[in-house]
Design an enzyme around this catalytic site. Structure first.
Site, PDB file in Angstrom:
ATOM      1  N   LYS A 111      39.606  53.759  37.185  1.00 24.90           N
ATOM      2  CA  LYS A 111      39.410  54.206  35.795  1.00 24.90           C
ATOM      3  C   LYS A 111      38.450  55.385  35.808  1.00 24.90           C
ATOM      4  O   LYS A 111      37.624  55.520  36.707  1.00 24.90           O
ATOM      5  CB  LYS A 111      38.810  53.081  34.950  1.00 24.90           C
ATOM      6  CG  LYS A 111      39.095  53.226  33.466  1.00 24.90           C
ATOM      7  CD  LYS A 111      40.521  52.829  33.144  1.00 24.90           C
ATOM      8  CE  LYS A 111      40.872  53.023  31.708  1.00 24.90           C
ATOM      9  NZ  LYS A 111      42.162  52.401  31.378  1.00 24.90           N
ATOM     10  N   GLY A 223      42.707  49.168  15.032  1.00 26.82           N
ATOM     11  CA  GLY A 223      42.922  50.353  15.866  1.00 26.82           C
ATOM     12  C   GLY A 223      44.295  50.920  15.561  1.00 26.82           C
ATOM     13  O   GLY A 223      45.307  50.210  15.650  1.00 26.82           O
ATOM     14  N   GLY A 225      45.557  53.976  16.885  1.00 26.69           N
ATOM     15  CA  GLY A 225      45.827  55.108  17.780  1.00 26.69           C
ATOM     16  C   GLY A 225      47.166  54.889  18.454  1.00 26.69           C
ATOM     17  O   GLY A 225      48.091  54.340  17.856  1.00 26.69           O
ATOM     18  N   ASN A 226      47.266  55.300  19.701  1.00 29.29           N
ATOM     19  CA  ASN A 226      48.532  55.170  20.413  1.00 29.29           C
ATOM     20  C   ASN A 226      49.027  53.720  20.413  1.00 29.29           C
ATOM     21  O   ASN A 226      50.120  53.417  19.929  1.00 29.29           O
ATOM     22  CB  ASN A 226      48.360  55.704  21.846  1.00 29.29           C
ATOM     23  CG  ASN A 226      49.607  55.482  22.682  1.00 29.29           C
ATOM     24  OD1 ASN A 226      49.987  54.355  22.968  1.00 29.29           O
ATOM     25  ND2 ASN A 226      50.279  56.554  23.052  1.00 29.29           N
ATOM     26  N   ALA A 227      48.197  52.806  20.934  1.00 34.73           N
ATOM     27  CA  ALA A 227      48.647  51.415  21.078  1.00 34.73           C
ATOM     28  C   ALA A 227      48.893  50.765  19.706  1.00 34.73           C
ATOM     29  O   ALA A 227      49.962  50.185  19.462  1.00 34.73           O
ATOM     30  CB  ALA A 227      47.610  50.623  21.879  1.00 34.73           C
ATOM     31  N   GLY A 228      47.925  50.856  18.818  1.00 35.37           N
ATOM     32  CA  GLY A 228      48.018  50.153  17.533  1.00 35.37           C
ATOM     33  C   GLY A 228      49.107  50.695  16.617  1.00 35.37           C
ATOM     34  O   GLY A 228      49.841  49.924  15.983  1.00 35.37           O
TER      35      GLY A 228
HETATM   36  P1  NAD Z   1      43.605  55.958  20.926  1.00 33.98           P
HETATM   37  O1  NAD Z   1      42.526  56.902  21.225  1.00 33.98           O
HETATM   38  O2  NAD Z   1      44.971  56.489  20.765  1.00 33.98           O
HETATM   39  O3  NAD Z   1      43.256  55.087  19.634  1.00 33.98           O
HETATM   40  C1  NAD Z   1      42.075  54.363  19.499  1.00 33.98           C
HETATM   41  C2  NAD Z   1      42.068  53.840  18.074  1.00 33.98           C
HETATM   42  O4  NAD Z   1      40.931  52.968  17.907  1.00 33.98           O
HETATM   43  C3  NAD Z   1      41.909  54.940  17.018  1.00 33.98           C
HETATM   44  O5  NAD Z   1      42.737  54.645  15.924  1.00 33.98           O
HETATM   45  C4  NAD Z   1      40.442  54.817  16.601  1.00 33.98           C
HETATM   46  O6  NAD Z   1      40.209  55.269  15.286  1.00 33.98           O
HETATM   47  C5  NAD Z   1      40.276  53.324  16.701  1.00 33.98           C
HETATM   48  N1  NAD Z   1      38.876  52.926  16.772  1.00 33.98           N
HETATM   49  C6  NAD Z   1      37.875  53.494  17.490  1.00 33.98           C
HETATM   50  N2  NAD Z   1      36.731  52.829  17.250  1.00 33.98           N
HETATM   51  C7  NAD Z   1      37.036  51.839  16.381  1.00 33.98           C
HETATM   52  C8  NAD Z   1      36.285  50.827  15.748  1.00 33.98           C
HETATM   53  N3  NAD Z   1      34.980  50.695  15.977  1.00 33.98           N
HETATM   54  N4  NAD Z   1      36.911  49.983  14.897  1.00 33.98           N
HETATM   55  C9  NAD Z   1      38.242  50.110  14.665  1.00 33.98           C
HETATM   56  N5  NAD Z   1      39.007  51.038  15.239  1.00 33.98           N
HETATM   57  C10 NAD Z   1      38.407  51.904  16.076  1.00 33.98           C
HETATM   58  O7  NAD Z   1      43.531  54.874  22.107  1.00 33.98           O
HETATM   59  P2  NAD Z   1      44.677  53.919  22.613  1.00 33.98           P
HETATM   60  O8  NAD Z   1      45.330  54.583  23.764  1.00 33.98           O
HETATM   61  O9  NAD Z   1      45.491  53.431  21.482  1.00 33.98           O
HETATM   62  O10 NAD Z   1      43.810  52.718  23.219  1.00 33.98           O
HETATM   63  C11 NAD Z   1      43.358  51.649  22.418  1.00 33.98           C
HETATM   64  C12 NAD Z   1      43.030  50.473  23.340  1.00 33.98           C
HETATM   65  O11 NAD Z   1      44.202  50.140  24.084  1.00 33.98           O
HETATM   66  C13 NAD Z   1      41.945  50.766  24.364  1.00 33.98           C
HETATM   67  O12 NAD Z   1      41.209  49.588  24.630  1.00 33.98           O
HETATM   68  C14 NAD Z   1      42.737  51.167  25.587  1.00 33.98           C
HETATM   69  O13 NAD Z   1      42.006  50.991  26.778  1.00 33.98           O
HETATM   70  C15 NAD Z   1      43.887  50.190  25.460  1.00 33.98           C
HETATM   71  N6  NAD Z   1      45.057  50.603  26.235  1.00 33.98           N
HETATM   72  C16 NAD Z   1      45.742  51.731  25.933  1.00 33.98           C
HETATM   73  C17 NAD Z   1      46.823  52.098  26.720  1.00 33.98           C
HETATM   74  C18 NAD Z   1      47.669  53.312  26.416  1.00 33.98           C
HETATM   75  O14 NAD Z   1      48.663  53.529  27.134  1.00 33.98           O
HETATM   76  N7  NAD Z   1      47.375  54.070  25.409  1.00 33.98           N
HETATM   77  C19 NAD Z   1      47.195  51.295  27.819  1.00 33.98           C
HETATM   78  C20 NAD Z   1      46.490  50.133  28.080  1.00 33.98           C
HETATM   79  C21 NAD Z   1      45.417  49.801  27.286  1.00 33.98           C
END
Ligand code: NAD
Length: 421
Positions: A111, A223, A225-228
């Site tokens: 990481k 959340g 972002g991408n995942a949510g």
């Molecule tokens: P992202 O940057 O696309 O989105 C993050 C989201 O979290 C944003 O909507 C942001 O506003 C929100 N956020 C940040 N702080 C917050 C808080 N205090 N309360 C509520 N929401 C908050 O990131 P992502 O890629 O969607 O990743 C989110 C999680 O999923 C992380 O833990 C990441 O490690 C995990 N993850 C992502 C992937 C991937 O492929 N994108 C893969 C495995 C795990």
């Protein structure tokens, strides 16, 4: 084995060590085995100094943690976040190791991260930061050593700059040095939505196990972002779930009759916040976690389900798309209350699995369509889900430990076969 203390004030790396310790105990591993697994193989801290658009000089701290390479080249995303820390990067690299082993892809875990606030940076500044990160680490990453990918606040464009920098330094094409690339540069179809898609396959299986009808099931997502955001779309489109609450860093919104994910995305793109969406009421991130629902999806950051609020959760399934959202004390409460947890490094493994498919496609320069990618992903995720739940039953423990026992067992086997143990 030495006793590790359990408290809510632990950093993420200590939490990952407690989880590992608990798994080792369940597996009756020697203390020496735990010690051989509880630290990264290599941890690097770097400093990047660069000229900002306003003429000032700014210095950023960055990290790369390479946790375990016994099963293959190490793999793990790069986070750009103001709260990034050495402890978090180490924890995430450990979880990547267990994740790749749990879904049985031939990769180790790593990481990386930079302490920065990308939302406040221009595109030019982001590009310079990305290129500098690779310049500092080019010697210790590579297609057969350590392969980065996107994570929180990094994206395909940033991966493209990083790949270009690496290739410029090496003076050859090396697209397999990084995954999550844009499609025209060798990215995989489906990669963008793969984390959410993999989580949705696990939710489908969990719903069968607990006899939950997904049609109309109430879903809450922290959340966006991408995942949510992709999870909200996929669960609505594929299973007709009802998304009743979503949030991001600026706050959450709630509507008991359901929120249209597409309208929420438009609102967020226009105003950069979900708050203010028509027909939805404002809700805090804390309140959101305690809403009555069928499926709760933490998809933001770590340590959000803790000793303080776990008792108040009112859901049937917790599907952890985020890494490390539940503390060990939170875990115990969820288990006591018979809430069905799909643990993070299983639930969110769709991303790294399609990253692995991207590496495979890149190696033989033949690219699959999205249907092929998702058929293969479904196979991997469903198999890993079933093994996890079966292992948890076999050891009379909860699903997180089921996933750990599988993953640690596979990593230990590889280390023993190599003569490392
Ligand atoms: P992202 O940057 O696309 O989105 C993050 C989201 O979290 C944003 O909507 C942001 O506003 C929100 N956020 C940040 N702080 C917050 C808080 N205090 N309360 C509520 N929401 C908050 O990131 P992502 O890629 O969607 O990743 C989110 C999680 O999923 C992380 O833990 C990441 O490690 C995990 N993850 C992502 C992937 C991937 O492929 N994108 C893969 C495995 C795990």
């Amino acid at each position: 084995m030495e006793k590790l203390k359990d408290s809510e004030n632990l950093d993420p790396f200590q939490i990952s060590q407690i989880q590992l310790y608990t798994a080792c105990k369940l597996m009756s591993c020697d203390r020496e085995i735990y010690k051989a697994l509880n630290q990264p193989e290599r941890f690097v801290e770097i400093k990047i100094t660069m000229r900002m658009d306003n003429g000032s000089l700014q210095t950023f701290k960055g990290f790369r943690s390479q946790y375990n390479s016994a099963r293959g080249p190490m793999k793990g995303g790069i986070r750009w976040h103001p709260d990034e820390s050495a402890a978090l990067v180490k924890a995430l690299s450990a979880w990547m190791t267990w994740k790749c082993a749990c879904v049985d892809i031939p990769l180790g875990g790593a990481k990386g991260g930079i302490i920065c606030t990308p939302k406040e940076m221009s595109n030019r500044e982001l590009e310079i930061l990305a290129r500098n990160y690779i310049r500092k680490l080019a010697d210790i990453i590579g297609p057969s050593i350590d392969v980065p990918a996107p994570d929180v606040y990094t994206n395909p464009q940033i991966m493209a700059w990083m790949m270009d920098e690496y290739e410029t330094i090496m003076r050859k094409h090396a697209p397999a040095v990084i995954t999550g690339k844009p499609l025209p540069l060798g990215g995989s179809a489906g990669r963008l939505i793969s984390t959410a898609k993999g989580g949705a396959f696990c939710i489908r299986e969990a719903a069968k196990d607990i006899e939950l009808n997904l049609n109309g099931a109430k879903v809450v997502i922290q959340g966006f972002g991408n995942a949510g955001s992709w999870a909200s779309k996929i669960l609505t489109q594929d299973f007709n779930c009802k998304i009743i609450a979503i949030s991001d860093s600026k706050g959450g919104i709630y509507n008991k009759d359901g929120i249209d994910p597409n309208k929420a995305l438009v609102q967020k793109e226009k105003t950069s916040t979900l708050v203010g969406l028509k027909d939805a009421q404002m809700i805090t991130n804390e309140e959101l976690l305690e809403l009555e629902c069928d499926i709760l999806i933490p998809a933001a950051l770590e340590n959000v389900i803790t000793r303080k609020n776990a008792e108040k959760l009112n859901c049937k399934i917790v599907a952890e798309l985020a890494n490390g959202p539940t503390t060990p004390a939170g875990d115990q409460i969820l288990s006591k209350n018979e809430i069905f947890v799909i643990p993070d490094f299983l639930c969110n493994a769709g991303g790294v699995t399609v990253s692995y498919f991207e590496m495979v496609q890149g190696y033989y320069q033949y690219f699959w369509d999205e249907k092929e990618v998702f058929t293969a992903l479904d196979r991997v995720m469903t198999k890993a889900y079933r093994s996890t739940v079966d292992k948890a039953k076999e050891y009379n423990t909860h699903n997180r430990m089921g996933a750990y026992i599988i993953a640690v067992g596979r990593v230990v086997d590889a280390m023993q076969l190599r003569g490392w143990l």
